[in-house]
Design an enzyme around this catalytic site. Structure first.
Site, PDB file in Angstrom:
ATOM      1  N   TYR A   1      40.703  46.287  31.182  1.00  0.00           N
ATOM      2  CA  TYR A   1      39.649  46.353  32.195  1.00  0.00           C
ATOM      3  C   TYR A   1      38.636  45.257  31.919  1.00  0.00           C
ATOM      4  O   TYR A   1      38.504  44.760  30.800  1.00  0.00           O
ATOM      5  CB  TYR A   1      38.993  47.733  32.303  1.00  0.00           C
ATOM      6  CG  TYR A   1      39.908  48.743  32.951  1.00  0.00           C
ATOM      7  CD1 TYR A   1      40.064  48.783  34.336  1.00  0.00           C
ATOM      8  CD2 TYR A   1      40.651  49.622  32.178  1.00  0.00           C
ATOM      9  CE1 TYR A   1      40.919  49.686  34.939  1.00  0.00           C
ATOM     10  CE2 TYR A   1      41.509  50.536  32.768  1.00  0.00           C
ATOM     11  CZ  TYR A   1      41.644  50.569  34.140  1.00  0.00           C
ATOM     12  OH  TYR A   1      42.497  51.459  34.729  1.00  0.00           O
TER      13      TYR A   1
ATOM     14  N   ASN B   1      30.121  41.068  33.145  1.00  0.00           N
ATOM     15  CA  ASN B   1      30.492  41.826  31.951  1.00  0.00           C
ATOM     16  C   ASN B   1      31.765  41.324  31.274  1.00  0.00           C
ATOM     17  O   ASN B   1      31.898  41.419  30.054  1.00  0.00           O
ATOM     18  CB  ASN B   1      30.612  43.313  32.282  1.00  0.00           C
ATOM     19  CG  ASN B   1      29.255  43.920  32.590  1.00  0.00           C
ATOM     20  OD1 ASN B   1      28.242  43.490  32.048  1.00  0.00           O
ATOM     21  ND2 ASN B   1      29.223  44.890  33.467  1.00  0.00           N
TER      22      ASN B   1
ATOM     23  N   TYR C   1      42.253  48.207  42.603  1.00  0.00           N
ATOM     24  CA  TYR C   1      41.478  46.989  42.391  1.00  0.00           C
ATOM     25  C   TYR C   1      42.215  45.729  42.853  1.00  0.00           C
ATOM     26  O   TYR C   1      41.630  44.648  42.904  1.00  0.00           O
ATOM     27  CB  TYR C   1      41.150  46.818  40.906  1.00  0.00           C
ATOM     28  CG  TYR C   1      40.311  47.927  40.329  1.00  0.00           C
ATOM     29  CD1 TYR C   1      38.976  48.063  40.686  1.00  0.00           C
ATOM     30  CD2 TYR C   1      40.851  48.835  39.428  1.00  0.00           C
ATOM     31  CE1 TYR C   1      38.194  49.084  40.156  1.00  0.00           C
ATOM     32  CE2 TYR C   1      40.078  49.855  38.889  1.00  0.00           C
ATOM     33  CZ  TYR C   1      38.755  49.975  39.259  1.00  0.00           C
ATOM     34  OH  TYR C   1      37.991  50.982  38.734  1.00  0.00           O
TER      35      TYR C   1
ATOM     36  N   ASP D   1      35.402  35.610  38.917  1.00  0.00           N
ATOM     37  CA  ASP D   1      34.658  35.665  40.178  1.00  0.00           C
ATOM     38  C   ASP D   1      33.181  35.415  39.873  1.00  0.00           C
ATOM     39  O   ASP D   1      32.701  35.762  38.805  1.00  0.00           O
ATOM     40  CB  ASP D   1      34.844  37.037  40.844  1.00  0.00           C
ATOM     41  CG  ASP D   1      34.376  38.190  39.979  1.00  0.00           C
ATOM     42  OD1 ASP D   1      33.389  38.851  40.348  1.00  0.00           O
ATOM     43  OD2 ASP D   1      34.993  38.460  38.925  1.00  0.00           O
TER      44      ASP D   1
ATOM     45  N   HIS E   1      36.622  41.119  42.644  1.00  0.00           N
ATOM     46  CA  HIS E   1      36.539  41.095  41.181  1.00  0.00           C
ATOM     47  C   HIS E   1      37.889  40.723  40.559  1.00  0.00           C
ATOM     48  O   HIS E   1      37.938  40.358  39.394  1.00  0.00           O
ATOM     49  CB  HIS E   1      36.100  42.483  40.694  1.00  0.00           C
ATOM     50  CG  HIS E   1      35.174  42.467  39.512  1.00  0.00           C
ATOM     51  ND1 HIS E   1      34.318  41.437  39.205  1.00  0.00           N
ATOM     52  CD2 HIS E   1      34.973  43.399  38.541  1.00  0.00           C
ATOM     53  CE1 HIS E   1      33.625  41.732  38.116  1.00  0.00           C
ATOM     54  NE2 HIS E   1      34.019  42.908  37.684  1.00  0.00           N
TER      55      HIS E   1
ATOM     56  N   ASN F   1      35.427  44.812  31.540  1.00  0.00           N
ATOM     57  CA  ASN F   1      34.340  44.838  30.565  1.00  0.00           C
ATOM     58  C   ASN F   1      34.783  44.663  29.119  1.00  0.00           C
ATOM     59  O   ASN F   1      33.951  44.474  28.239  1.00  0.00           O
ATOM     60  CB  ASN F   1      33.534  46.125  30.712  1.00  0.00           C
ATOM     61  CG  ASN F   1      32.871  46.228  32.075  1.00  0.00           C
ATOM     62  OD1 ASN F   1      32.932  45.301  32.878  1.00  0.00           O
ATOM     63  ND2 ASN F   1      32.251  47.349  32.340  1.00  0.00           N
TER      64      ASN F   1
END
Length: 186
Positions: free
Chosen positions: A64, A112, A15, A91, A20, A66
């Site tokens: 993470y 989220n 990632y 973002d 993101h 969420n």
């Protein structure tokens, strides 16, 4: 005066360079600029520095995206930082690439990470810096776009945008939300 700056993103090398994770990129820039580094602590990587007499803690949640709210709530409580002194870097698909907007509150707009922060903090009235990533994707390809890396054309502006975002974070901590919005929001 104490401030908490939260860069949103996902942990893991897969990632690292994605759209993101732009919040993590800004957090990394801030730490590097102030000759500090991140240490793994409860629910987040944490870095501390002083700027113009302000104590600034920067976190990159390890929960993470969420579940980002869990880390934000923990560190805000741990450091006794008021909600108005928390700035979340996120973002944003609804803002064109190269646009940066600071707001004192707002909705999650389908993000989220913001939804979870709102749920954990029980308010949407916390400052955020929205880093526009645009919406240049085909129908049904939103996840691929958000979790994709910046294009070569986008990378031309990326370093400058990260630096400007960091400047906005420092301005927020030194002259406040209202004056920073007046100075930087276009």
């Amino acid at each position: 005066m104490k401030y908490l700056i939260v860069g949103l993103g996902n942990i893991g090398p897969e990632y690292a360079k994605t759209r993101h994770n732009v919040g993590f990129m800004v957090a990394d820039y801030l730490a590097k600029k102030h000759n500090t580094s991140f240490e793994m602590d409860r629910l987040a990587y944490v870095a501390d520095f002083k700027h113009k007499g302000r104590s600034i803690t920067v976190i990159k949640p390890t929960t993470y995206m969420n579940l980002s709210g869990k880390a934000v709530k923990y560190w805000a409580n741990q450091l006794k930082i008021k909600t108005e002194n928390i700035l979340v870097i996120v973002d944003d698909l609804a803002i064109p690439y190269t646009s940066l907007r600071m707001r004192g509150k707002g909705g999650a707009a389908g993000h989220n990470g913001l939804k979870d922060i709102e749920a954990q903090m029980q308010t949407a009235a916390y400052p955020r810096l929205r880093f526009g990533i645009g919406d240049n994707y085909s129908k049904g390809k939103q996840v691929d776009f958000v979790l994709g890396e910046f294009t070569e054309d986008e990378k031309i502006d990326l370093d400058g945008l990260i630096e400007k975002s960091a400047d906005m974070c420092l301005s927020f901590a030194s002259i406040g939300l209202s004056r920073t919005m007046t100075q930087y929001n276009k």
